[in-house]
Design a protein around this motif. Structure first.
Motif, PDB file in Angstrom:
ATOM      1  N   TYR A 124       0.752  -1.182  -0.021  1.00  0.00           N
ATOM      2  CA  TYR A 124      -0.087   0.242  -0.111  1.00  0.00           C
ATOM      3  C   TYR A 124       0.917   1.273  -0.046  1.00  0.00           C
ATOM      4  N   MET A 172      -1.511   7.047   1.491  1.00  0.00           N
ATOM      5  CA  MET A 172      -1.719   5.748   2.123  1.00  0.00           C
ATOM      6  C   MET A 172      -3.528   5.564   2.270  1.00  0.00           C
ATOM      7  N   VAL A 210      -5.238   5.034  -0.653  1.00  0.00           N
ATOM      8  CA  VAL A 210      -5.050   3.804  -0.976  1.00  0.00           C
ATOM      9  C   VAL A 210      -5.691   2.556  -0.219  1.00  0.00           C
ATOM     10  N   ARG A 211      -5.727   2.672   1.187  1.00  0.00           N
ATOM     11  CA  ARG A 211      -6.327   1.628   1.794  1.00  0.00           C
ATOM     12  C   ARG A 211      -7.851   1.686   1.847  1.00  0.00           C
ATOM     13  N   THR A 218      -8.637   1.003  -2.850  1.00  0.00           N
ATOM     14  CA  THR A 218      -7.931  -0.007  -3.580  1.00  0.00           C
ATOM     15  C   THR A 218      -8.669  -1.340  -3.813  1.00  0.00           C
ATOM     16  N   TYR A 249      -2.634  -5.069  -7.319  1.00  0.00           N
ATOM     17  CA  TYR A 249      -3.506  -3.896  -6.747  1.00  0.00           C
ATOM     18  C   TYR A 249      -3.990  -2.586  -7.391  1.00  0.00           C
ATOM     19  N   ARG A 271      -9.318  -3.658   0.178  1.00  0.00           N
ATOM     20  CA  ARG A 271      -8.360  -3.792   1.222  1.00  0.00           C
ATOM     21  C   ARG A 271      -8.458  -2.438   2.091  1.00  0.00           C
TER      22      ARG A 271
END
Length: 317
Positions: free
Chosen positions: A74, A186, A189-190, A193, A259, A311
């Motif tokens: 990530y 981040m 992304v978390r 994603t 990812y 995720r």
């Protein structure tokens, strides 16, 4: 709407922009029947997504030591997102060069980045200790403390590796984001994603390879004075090799994961009750979302994404 230019199908008739408790997303369009189970809601070419395939090489501008040793998946995908943000800023400011196009020749990502929230304050990661204490749930408090420690270490490692390289990453122009910038990336992304099987090549590239193999096999047989039967066997062998290559690619993809941050599809992440799922369409080289059960009008189009669970970060939206 910028998404209309990158979405292959669906946007504009199957789904429509909507708001869910103040959060932007996409819902099934206000049509008489909504969306039936299995209907493709939208399909986005892989070329316009930000992807992290297995063993992706360190991009220019990122310290290679950090990328290879210190960064979990990530954090690496967050670095790619930050690079796209820098390219978009360069393009907007008329900097030219690499800012004119996104990575890999994709369309400029500025319009997509504008759909990513500027703040993720609703995530427990950003809550104060007092707010966390009000939950009276020590395991969550401990998890948030550990996540904060881990993210601090990821940023510190980036700074250290950049300093060791003397400002040089895998290329000539490394940069070090602020901790707040890396936190933002981040968090994005978390919470946005999805992951799924990785297929290294496209059907089109495999088709070109099969055509080349068939051409060489036939040419070799003709130049060697082969009869019609031998020529047929040569072409048949080339076809069998092409089929094997496709099957091998599909089977191998079940063991490798990628990812993905994907425009439009990542707006479908608010309603976990929606039974839709995003998958990679090998034959179209795109990510597609099909409606699950209960694709009713006004309900969000998808909750599960690409070949498995989303995720999410602790408390991710």
């Amino acid at each position: 709407m910028w998404a209309r230019e990158v979405v292959s199908s669906g946007l504009g008739n199957k789904v429509t922009p909507a708001s869910f408790g103040g959060l932007r997303g996409l819902a099934c369009a206000d049509s008489p029947s909504g969306a039936a189970e299995g209907d493709i809601l939208l399909s986005v070419p892989r070329a316009v997504a930000i992807t992290l395939p297995p063993k992706k090489r360190c991009p220019e501008g990122v310290p290679q030591g950090w990328w290879e040793r210190d960064a979990p998946w990530y954090a690496r995908l967050a670095a790619l997102l930050l690079l796209e943000k820098r390219r978009a800023s360069a393009a907007k400011g008329g900097g030219g060069g690499q800012g004119d196009l996104g990575s890999g020749g994709r369309p400029p990502m500025g319009p997509y980045l504008s759909t990513v929230p500027a703040s993720f304050s609703e995530m427990p990661y950003f809550w104060t200790d007092e707010q966390l204490a009000e939950l009276q749930y020590p395991p969550l408090q401990a998890a948030v403390r550990e996540q904060r420690r881990e993210w601090r270490q990821i940023h510190k490692a980036w700074e250290q590796e950049a300093a060791k390289a003397g400002g040089g990453g895998s290329g000539a122009s490394a940069f070090v984001p602020s901790f707040a910038e890396l936190e933002w990336a981040m968090s994005a992304v978390r919470s946005r994603t999805f992951s799924g099987p990785y297929v290294a090549s496209t059907l089109a590239s495999r088709g070109r390879l099969a055509g080349l193999v068939g051409f060489l096999a036939a040419g070799s047989a003709i130049l060697g004075g082969a009869d019609a039967e031998s020529l047929g066997r040569a072409v048949g062998a080339a076809g069998a090799a092409a089929i094997f290559n496709v099957l091998y690619e599909v089977i191998l993809s079940n063991k490798l994961r990628q990812y993905v941050l994907c425009p439009a599809i990542d707006l479908l992440n608010h309603d976990s009750r929606a039974g839709s799922e995003a998958t990679y369409d090998y034959f179209r080289d795109s990510f597609s979302v099909a409606a699950g059960l209960g694709g009713a009008r006004g309900r969000e189009g998808a909750g599960r994404q690409a070949g498995g669970p989303r995720r999410g970060a602790i408390g991710g939206q």
